[in-house]
Motif scaffolding. Structure first.
Motif, short mmCIF file in Angstrom:
data_model
loop_
_atom_site.label_atom_id
_atom_site.label_comp_id
_atom_site.label_asym_id
_atom_site.label_seq_id
_atom_site.Cartn_x
_atom_site.Cartn_y
_atom_site.Cartn_z
N GLY A 1 -4.79 -0.60 -3.47
CA GLY A 1 -5.50 0.08 -2.40
C GLY A 1 -6.50 -0.78 -1.67
N VAL A 2 -6.42 -2.11 -1.81
CA VAL A 2 -7.35 -3.02 -1.16
C VAL A 2 -6.97 -3.16 0.32
CG1 VAL A 2 -8.30 -5.36 -1.14
CG2 VAL A 2 -7.66 -4.29 -3.31
N ALA B 1 0.82 -1.21 0.00
CA ALA B 1 0.00 0.00 0.00
C ALA B 1 0.85 1.26 0.00
CB ALA B 1 -0.93 0.00 1.21
N ASP B 2 2.10 1.14 0.49
CA ASP B 2 2.96 2.32 0.60
C ASP B 2 4.19 2.27 -0.29
OD1 ASP B 2 4.60 0.47 1.84
OD2 ASP B 2 4.37 1.32 3.85
N GLY B 3 4.32 1.17 -1.06
CA GLY B 3 5.46 1.05 -1.96
C GLY B 3 6.73 0.59 -1.30
N GLU B 4 6.70 0.34 0.01
CA GLU B 4 7.91 -0.03 0.73
C GLU B 4 7.82 -1.39 1.41
OE1 GLU B 4 9.07 3.01 3.44
OE2 GLU B 4 9.23 4.57 1.90
N PRO C 1 19.87 -13.72 10.50
CA PRO C 1 18.86 -12.87 11.16
C PRO C 1 17.73 -12.53 10.20
CG PRO C 1 21.08 -12.05 11.56
CD PRO C 1 21.20 -13.12 10.51
N GLU C 2 16.53 -12.38 10.76
CA GLU C 2 15.39 -11.98 9.93
C GLU C 2 15.67 -10.62 9.30
OE1 GLU C 2 12.26 -13.12 9.23
OE2 GLU C 2 12.47 -15.06 10.17
N PRO C 3 15.32 -10.43 8.03
CA PRO C 3 15.55 -9.13 7.39
C PRO C 3 14.54 -8.09 7.86
CG PRO C 3 14.36 -10.57 5.92
CD PRO C 3 14.72 -11.41 7.14
N ALA C 4 14.79 -6.86 7.52
CA ALA C 4 13.87 -5.78 7.86
C ALA C 4 12.55 -5.99 7.13
CB ALA C 4 14.48 -4.44 7.46
N PRO C 5 11.44 -5.50 7.68
CA PRO C 5 10.14 -5.68 7.03
C PRO C 5 10.09 -5.16 5.61
CG PRO C 5 9.86 -4.90 9.28
CD PRO C 5 11.33 -4.85 8.98
N ALA C 6 10.88 -4.14 5.28
CA ALA C 6 10.83 -3.58 3.93
C ALA C 6 11.20 -4.59 2.86
CB ALA C 6 11.77 -2.37 3.84
N ALA C 7 11.87 -5.67 3.27
CA ALA C 7 12.24 -6.69 2.30
C ALA C 7 11.09 -7.61 1.94
CB ALA C 7 13.40 -7.53 2.84
N GLY C 8 9.92 -7.33 2.52
CA GLY C 8 8.75 -8.11 2.09
C GLY C 8 8.03 -8.84 3.18
N ARG C 9 8.53 -8.76 4.41
CA ARG C 9 7.89 -9.52 5.47
C ARG C 9 6.84 -8.72 6.21
NH1 ARG C 9 8.07 -11.49 10.71
NH2 ARG C 9 8.14 -13.75 10.88
N GLY C 10 6.78 -7.43 5.96
CA GLY C 10 5.92 -6.56 6.73
C GLY C 10 4.48 -7.04 6.78
N GLY C 11 3.91 -6.96 7.94
CA GLY C 11 2.51 -7.29 8.09
C GLY C 11 2.18 -8.75 7.99
N ARG C 12 3.16 -9.60 8.05
CA ARG C 12 2.93 -11.04 7.86
C ARG C 12 1.96 -11.59 8.89
NH1 ARG C 12 2.19 -15.87 8.27
NH2 ARG C 12 3.68 -17.54 8.09
N GLY C 13 2.28 -11.37 10.17
CA GLY C 13 1.38 -11.81 11.22
C GLY C 13 1.23 -13.30 11.38
#
Length: 750
Positions: free
Chosen positions: A507-508, A473-476, A557-569
């Protein structure tokens, strides 16, 4: 949504005992608030206040508080069971009440399968502390050592003298004694449990089957009005004009007005509120609403454009690797056999049975709310921020929820009711229709996986590369619940492994659904592993056992969320134990008779496993497919490892059965199609859950007891069923399903 930690709970928890009017006993516990899961967000720690879980009246009646939200998972029964066990009372003498949102209870939430791991030891100590005080009171009364006393069925006994006293007779005296240090309490040996481990039905069962008011939609408040709320069908759109003056002239309508709102899916969206004497009058008036919308940027979103963009991105160089072990490209180049496949899954709606509803009354700077929420603390914060009040001004009464599957992690229905009540100066109940629910969910995100793997000459997997395409949603960073963690299986189990992630802007609104992430990723990984097993000409179950045999690759180590993991939950993690997974695979092989049965033509078995929310599950499905592609799931065997103790086997089995049936709905017919920035499906005739007549006749559940702390069960049994059935379909028909739902490929339930 990883399990709640109770590290050092002994030092962070202590008991308080006080007297009640009439000579009773209230057992309270000061609790440091537990760490919430991702959807709660970071909340300021509330002050430590008395937390009354146990009340013993002078007549011996025991009342226990169920502190967590009840969404059908049975927590209102299971947590009090744990207290009652250590308190040493008979279950049929206990009354359970639902606790309101209150800082004295510590963390109150439902999600991530956290209720049992987050509260098991704590609830035991609450019960044991109360029992300790009652024993001490009896010892003082009889002037005998406490060590000579025993308890049973709500009584303290002194065997040497033959004396006994009921808890009610001791309650007032116990209240005057100093509270014990929880660290000093002696908990029961599990071998002596009389309540924990028993098949105990829900404390609400009689009320449910007789139609007593329990749910948010049942709430009535004096002077209450009813409201509907029309949001823009395009995600994030805003009201431009609306004929609210006309609506006010319609029968029963008291108010009609535009709410500015925002664009965040789990908050207060822009819309038109219609308030009437009855819900039907408000809903009837909505049919005459004429509104124009500023639809916003999401109006160009569509499933077709997402599919097209994924195919464009697939061959392109992806973003930097989310994870890279060894040399995947080199190993693929030298592999004896290379397989490549593209998998996809759609957006999903939560489809909870009870539509969203909430009742609110804003008066004199105070807000009183009656609603179901999985995250009541977040609901209070959202209302406070939106209406500009202090959270302390908000009282939230928790109602039972008619399902959720993650939908009520989000509190848009609650903030709508509060905002409308503030506007009209009266109590109001907001009810959503099924169409509201379908069009304004926080959807399970879609996803695309382009996988390539290599086998050596012996059939061992030596390389795996996955180009995962998701949404942003934010491009990052990946939008909520759409990422894929670097530790997702088969990471660690293949020496040359690479996970790359690319993202499609959209935008979903998306959010967590039962077993978030895992509910889709298991379909992909376990189906492709099945492809590899067949290519290697090996038994699919043994092939999985061989993959789990190691050696393991030490994870970075786990990468930063910007690498695609963000919001995984989701519930995967680098530390899960392959030995426990091998254990459930062996168990399900034994119980299903895998490889030992002669099945008729068109019938086959499929297997899959997945680790999710600290639960280890393997499942085998026996499936029949006829020439018309009609599918019948004859039987499902489920093997799970959720630790050393099952609190309530009756509810545990129900959770497994519900997970399997829920997953079969995902598999066959659930799909949300986006067109013009809106969901096309509007009701169950277009988004069809599994019917009773199509459900497996037998879902056989087996638990493998391991010497590990108890974990939750609401989510981990769901993910394996989708690939297990798909793998059986392939064996029975030769057709490999790589995208969902099955109905897109001409399959239907028999």
């Amino acid at each position: 949504m990883s399990p709640v930690s109770l590290v050092n709970a002994d030092r962070r928890t202590f008991l308080k005992i006080s007297a009640l009017a009439g000579g009773g006993l209230m057992v309270a516990a000061y609790i440091e608030p537990l760490t919430g899961f991702a959807q709660q967000g970071r909340q300021p720690a509330p002050p430590l206040e008395p937390n009354a879980f146990v009340t013993i009246a002078s007549d011996g009646k025991v009342t226990l508080v169920g502190k967590n939200p009840e969404i059908g998972q049975g927590v209102k029964t299971s947590l009090p069971m744990i207290i009652a066990e250590e308190l040493d009372v008979d279950w049929d003498t206990v009354t359970v009440v639902q606790g309101d949102l209150d800082a004295k209870y510590g963390q109150q939430s439902a999600g991530g399968s956290t209720a049992t791991p987050g509260n098991y030891d704590l609830m035991r100590r609450v019960g044991a502390g109360a029992r300790h005080m009652l024993v001490a009171a009896a010892a003082a009364t009889w002037n005998v050592p406490a060590a000579e006393l025993t308890t049973a069925s709500g009584r303290v006994m002194h065997a040497a003298s033959g004396r006994s006293l009921g808890y009610g007779e001791l309650a007032a005296k116990a209240a005057a004694l100093p509270a014990p240090d929880p660290a000093s309490l002696t908990l029961k040996d599990p071998k002596t449990f009389k309540i924990i481990g028993q098949r105990i039905r829900s404390v609400d069962l009689d009320a449910i089957v007789t139609g007593k008011p329990l749910y948010g939609i049942d709430v009535t408040v004096p002077g209450m009005l009813f409201a509907v709320y029309q949001r823009c069908p395009v995600f994030g759109g805003k009201v431009a004009t609306a004929n609210v003056d006309h609506l006010k002239t319609l029968p029963g309508v008291k108010h009609a007005f535009v709410v500015e709102g925002g664009t965040v899916g789990n908050g207060l969206l822009s819309g038109v509120a219609i308030v009437a004497d009855s819900w039907w009058q408000a809903e009837t008036a909505r049919r005459q609403l004429k509104v124009t919308w500023n639809e916003g940027a999401a109006a160009t979103d569509s499933t077709a454009s997402f599919d097209k963009r994924a195919l464009e991105l697939a061959p392109q160089p992806p973003m930097p690797a989310t994870r890279a072990d060894g040399d995947a490209e080199g190993a693929l180049g030298s592999a004896a056999t290379v397989l490549e496949a593209a998998y996809a899954y759609p957006f999903l709606n939560h489809a909870q049975i009870e539509p969203m509803s909430a009742t609110a009354h804003v008066k004199d700077g105070q807000i009183e709310i009656w609603a179901g929420s999985q995250t009541p603390g977040s609901a209070r914060t959202l209302v406070a921020q939106t209406l500009g009040v202090d959270p302390s001004a908000i009282t939230l009464h928790l109602t039972r929820m008619g399902g959720s599957f993650g939908r009520r992690l989000y509190n848009d229905h609650i903030v709508e009711a509060a905002r409308i009540s503030k506007e009209i100066g009266a109590p109001v109940q907001v009810r959503w229709t099924r169409e509201d629910d379908m069009g304004h969910d926080l959807f399970r995100p879609a996803g695309f996986h382009f996988i390539k793997a290599g086998l050596d000459a012996s059939g061992k997997v030596v390389a795996w590369r996955n180009h995962f395409i998701t949404f942003t949603a934010d491009g990052e960073r990946a939008t909520a619940s759409s990422g894929m963690g670097a530790s997702e299986f088969p990471a660690r189990f293949i020496p040359n492994y690479a996970l790359h992630t690319s993202m499609i802007p959209f935008g979903v609104p998306t959010g967590a659904m039962r077993a978030p992430g895992s509910n889709a990723i298991a379909f992909v990984t376990q189906s492709f592993i099945d492809e590899l097993a067949h290519a290697a000409k090996k038994d699919p179950l043994q092939f999985r056992l061989d993959m789990l045999a190691g050696p393991l690759v030490v994870p970075p180590p786990e990468p930063a969320p910007a690498a695609g993991r963000g919001g995984r939950g989701g519930g995967q993690g680098a530390g899960w134990d392959p030995a426990r997974m091998r254990g459930v695979l062996e168990l399900v092989r034994e119980k299903s008779g895998w490889g030992k049965q002669t099945l008729p033509k068109g019938t086959a078995m499929g297997v899959a496993f997945h680790y999710s929310h600290s639960g280890y599950f393997a499942e085998v499905a026996e499936v029949s497919v006829d020439a018309s592609k009609r599918v019948k799931v004859n039987k499902v065997w489920v093997a799970g490892d959720i630790g050393r103790q099952i609190v309530n086997p009756l509810k545990a089995e129900a959770q497994v059965q519900g997970s399997v049936i829920d997953g079969l709905s995902h598999l066959m017919s659930f799909e949300i199609t986006i067109e013009g920035g809106r969901a096309l499906q509007t009701n169950f005739d277009q988004y069809t859950p599994m019917r009773m007549r199509n459900a497996p006749r037998h879902i056989e559940t087996h638990f493998l007891t391991s010497d590990n702390n108890p974990t939750g069960l609401g989510e981990p049994a769901l993910p394996p069923i989708l690939p297990a059935v798909c793998n059986a379909i392939f064996t029975a028909t030769g057709t490999r399903v790589r995208s969902l739902p099955l109905s897109k490929h001409g399959f239907r339930w028999a």
